[in-house]
Enzyme design. Structure first.
Site, PDB file in Angstrom:
ATOM      1  N   HIS A   1       0.864  -1.182   0.034  1.00 54.53           N
ATOM      2  CA  HIS A   1      -0.029   0.092   0.062  1.00 54.53           C
ATOM      3  C   HIS A   1       0.963   1.223   0.021  1.00 54.53           C
ATOM      4  O   HIS A   1       1.838   1.288   0.826  1.00 54.53           O
ATOM      5  CB  HIS A   1      -0.803   0.018   1.226  1.00 54.53           C
ATOM      6  CG  HIS A   1      -2.103   1.005   0.949  1.00 54.53           C
ATOM      7  ND1 HIS A   1      -3.310   0.520   0.586  1.00 54.53           N
ATOM      8  CD2 HIS A   1      -2.206   2.372   1.395  1.00 54.53           C
ATOM      9  CE1 HIS A   1      -4.217   1.337   0.826  1.00 54.53           C
ATOM     10  NE2 HIS A   1      -3.532   2.523   0.992  1.00 54.53           N
TER      11      HIS A   1
ATOM     12  N   ASP B   1     -14.102   3.686   6.778  1.00 58.70           N
ATOM     13  CA  ASP B   1     -13.230   4.300   5.987  1.00 58.70           C
ATOM     14  C   ASP B   1     -13.631   4.708   4.800  1.00 58.70           C
ATOM     15  O   ASP B   1     -13.200   5.871   4.381  1.00 58.70           O
ATOM     16  CB  ASP B   1     -11.910   3.305   5.803  1.00 58.70           C
ATOM     17  CG  ASP B   1     -10.858   3.958   4.883  1.00 58.70           C
ATOM     18  OD1 ASP B   1     -10.309   4.932   5.658  1.00 58.70           O
ATOM     19  OD2 ASP B   1     -10.389   3.274   3.804  1.00 58.70           O
TER      20      ASP B   1
ATOM     21  N   ARG C   1     -12.628  13.381   4.614  1.00 55.74           N
ATOM     22  CA  ARG C   1     -11.230  13.923   4.592  1.00 55.74           C
ATOM     23  C   ARG C   1     -10.847  14.544   3.338  1.00 55.74           C
ATOM     24  O   ARG C   1      -9.901  15.461   3.367  1.00 55.74           O
ATOM     25  CB  ARG C   1     -10.131  12.862   4.967  1.00 55.74           C
ATOM     26  CG  ARG C   1     -10.653  12.544   6.613  1.00 55.74           C
ATOM     27  CD  ARG C   1      -9.780  11.207   6.912  1.00 55.74           C
ATOM     28  NE  ARG C   1      -8.260  11.462   6.709  1.00 55.74           N
ATOM     29  CZ  ARG C   1      -7.613  10.447   6.377  1.00 55.74           C
ATOM     30  NH1 ARG C   1      -7.837   9.413   5.876  1.00 55.74           N
ATOM     31  NH2 ARG C   1      -6.083  10.683   5.834  1.00 55.74           N
TER      32      ARG C   1
ATOM     33  N   SER D   1      -6.716   4.667   8.382  1.00 60.66           N
ATOM     34  CA  SER D   1      -7.247   4.352   7.025  1.00 60.66           C
ATOM     35  C   SER D   1      -6.671   3.234   6.503  1.00 60.66           C
ATOM     36  O   SER D   1      -7.114   2.239   6.046  1.00 60.66           O
ATOM     37  CB  SER D   1      -7.012   5.590   6.278  1.00 60.66           C
ATOM     38  OG  SER D   1      -7.464   5.378   5.116  1.00 60.66           O
TER      39      SER D   1
ATOM     40  N   LYS E   1      -8.128  -1.028   6.116  1.00 65.43           N
ATOM     41  CA  LYS E   1      -8.435  -1.511   4.973  1.00 65.43           C
ATOM     42  C   LYS E   1      -7.448  -2.927   4.571  1.00 65.43           C
ATOM     43  O   LYS E   1      -7.961  -3.946   4.194  1.00 65.43           O
ATOM     44  CB  LYS E   1      -7.985  -0.569   3.758  1.00 65.43           C
ATOM     45  CG  LYS E   1      -9.151   0.312   3.539  1.00 65.43           C
ATOM     46  CD  LYS E   1      -8.792   1.034   1.969  1.00 65.43           C
ATOM     47  CE  LYS E   1      -7.393   1.955   2.103  1.00 65.43           C
ATOM     48  NZ  LYS E   1      -8.057   3.248   2.792  1.00 65.43           N
TER      49      LYS E   1
HETATM   50  N1  URA Z   1      -4.053   5.929   1.748  1.00 63.86           N
HETATM   51  C1  URA Z   1      -5.007   5.570   2.541  1.00 63.86           C
HETATM   52  O1  URA Z   1      -5.740   4.476   2.236  1.00 63.86           O
HETATM   53  N2  URA Z   1      -5.673   6.271   3.462  1.00 63.86           N
HETATM   54  C2  URA Z   1      -5.043   7.638   3.659  1.00 63.86           C
HETATM   55  O2  URA Z   1      -5.370   8.275   4.622  1.00 63.86           O
HETATM   56  C3  URA Z   1      -3.912   8.075   2.853  1.00 63.86           C
HETATM   57  C4  URA Z   1      -3.705   7.347   1.878  1.00 63.86           C
END
Ligand code: URA
Length: 441
Positions: free
Chosen positions: A82, A161, A168, A183, A187
């Protein structure tokens, strides 16, 4: 309990308890805490921060807002990557099929465009027909068939999220280490992978502008991940300039195709190979990064990574004609070149302004309900270090609405620095840290 009291408590620098955080998150998902209170609370967190303990409570409350995907019965090393967000960062689109072609199983839950940065889901959805709202059953089926599957948060999976991320995005509350940590980790936990590689970006086009801030985010991700029983490796990489040559949803898909066919730009390939190699090592498929990178290169050379990508696009409903002949994919009707103001070397291309220009063109949202256009963006014709002549084209803006071109052009002109000396070569990978080292205070 009342949301307003918790907003004030955080605004005054207090620490919230697990029950208080659960109250806010569960209330928000049920529609009992409205957007305006949640936005106000997120702004208080932005300014006041959260302790490691509060970040853990928030992550768990967000995980608990939905179901985790059960991947029992899916065989193979479950590894994912990620990124914390950047400009021109299409690494996930290349890395997922590449890692799968090397033997990893990659259940990838991604996000949409956030702030000035692009989103993997928006890029994938620019492929005509491609679906990212997979049911859990479909997600598992694609994962078994292709070795990787791409999905987003939903009403069932981390709905907190999905809502908070979109909020956000339009309320100036993205650049907060605890909010980013919760966040991402919510996930990643919900998607079912066991080990993660985090690409923590730093520089003008990242949410963390300095390497020190990026390191703090890496530590936060690693500690939270470790507390949830996950193995983690973090790579801190440069995001002062865009990655690769294309910025914008389908433009980035075009560049993905070039990379998977062995014709990708050097910076993008270097980072993709490094991150994928970390996944192979973390997943136990290779012992050394060098051997892992060699395997990745071979999977690109022999065409297997490209075939896995095509298979996934078909499995997720996308039309492969747009990939086999990208001329059949979305293409914006208007273009405008940005030219060099003088002769010299392209010294800097500030990623933040390039990202903002893409937003102006319609590649991301200014309000939650805004549509995202697949075909708009910026094509970089020169890279930092290239010699340029006065009046030579530096980049091409792709627009659907010609009225937006002027503002985007101004942003691009401000993003560009042309100097008389060639700048030093870009250092892309700044630091690599593994979870054991990161886990300590
Ligand atoms: N990637 C994400 O999944 N969440 C964030 O807040 C920033 C980058």
């Amino acid at each position: 309990m009342r949301a307003v009291d918790l907003i004030v408590k955080k605004r005054e620098g207090g620490s919230l308890t697990r029950e208080e955080i659960e109250f806010l998150i569960a209330g928000y998902v049920r529609g009992e805490v409205p957007d305006y209170q949640m936005a106000s609370w997120a702004m208080a967190v932005f300014f006041r921060g959260m302790s490691f303990e509060e970040t853990g409570f928030l992550t768990r409350a967000m995980i608990g807002s939905g179901e985790a995907i059960d991947l029992t019965g899916v065989s193979g090393p479950l590894v994912d990557k990620h990124s914390t967000g950047g400009v021109g960062d299409k690494v996930s689109l290349i890395l997922a099929p590449l890692a799968a072609s090397c033997g990893c199983v990659v259940p990838m839950m991604s996000g949409r465009a956030l702030g000035h940065t692009g989103g993997t889901l928006d890029k994938l959805e620019s492929i005509p027909g491609y679906r990212t709202d997979l049911s859990v059953e479909h997600f598992r089926e694609v994962l078994r068939r292709c070795g990787f599957a791409m999905t987003g948060q939903s009403q069932r999976i981390v709905p907190a999220d999905r809502l908070l991320y979109a909020l956000r995005d339009v309320t100036g509350t993205v650049e907060s280490i605890p909010l980013i940590t919760a966040s991402i980790m919510s996930k990643k936990f919900a998607e079912g992978a066991r080990c993660f590689v985090f690409d923590v970006k730093c520089g003008s086009g990242a949410f963390m502008k300095s390497q020190a801030e990026a390191r703090c985010l890496a530590v936060s991700l690693a500690r939270t991940g470790a507390s949830l029983g996950r193995r983690i490796r973090a790579v801190i990489s440069d995001m002062d300039q865009p990655l690769g040559r294309m910025v914008g949803n389908f433009l980035e898909v075009r560049e993905t195709i070039e990379c998977l066919q062995g014709r990708g730009p050097q910076d993008l390939m270097q980072l993709t190979l490094r991150l994928t190699a970390h996944m192979l090592v973390l997943g136990g498929l290779e012992r050394e990064l060098a051997a892992a990178e060699a395997l990745c290169r071979e999977r690109i050379r022999d065409g297997s990574a490209w075939r896995v990508f095509l298979d996934n696009v078909e499995a997720q409903g996308g039309r492969t004609e747009a990939l086999l002949d990208p001329g059949k994919g979305p293409r914006a009707p208007h273009t405008l070149a940005v030219r060099s103001p003088t002769t010299g070397y392209l010294a800097r291309l500030e990623a933040y302004r390039v990202g903002l220009a893409c937003g102006v063109l319609g590649a991301s949202r200014a309000r939650k309900e805004d549509p995202v256009w697949p075909d708009v963006g910026v094509e970089l014709l020169k890279a930092p270090g290239d010699p340029v002549r006065e009046g030579e084209e530096l980049c091409l803006l792709h627009a659907r609405d010609p009225a937006r071109l002027e503002e985007a052009r101004r942003l691009l002109e401000a993003a560009v620095t042309v100097g008389s000396e060639r700048p030093p070569p870009r250092r892309l990978v700044l630091e690599e840290i593994d979870s054991d080292a990161l886990g300590k205070d």
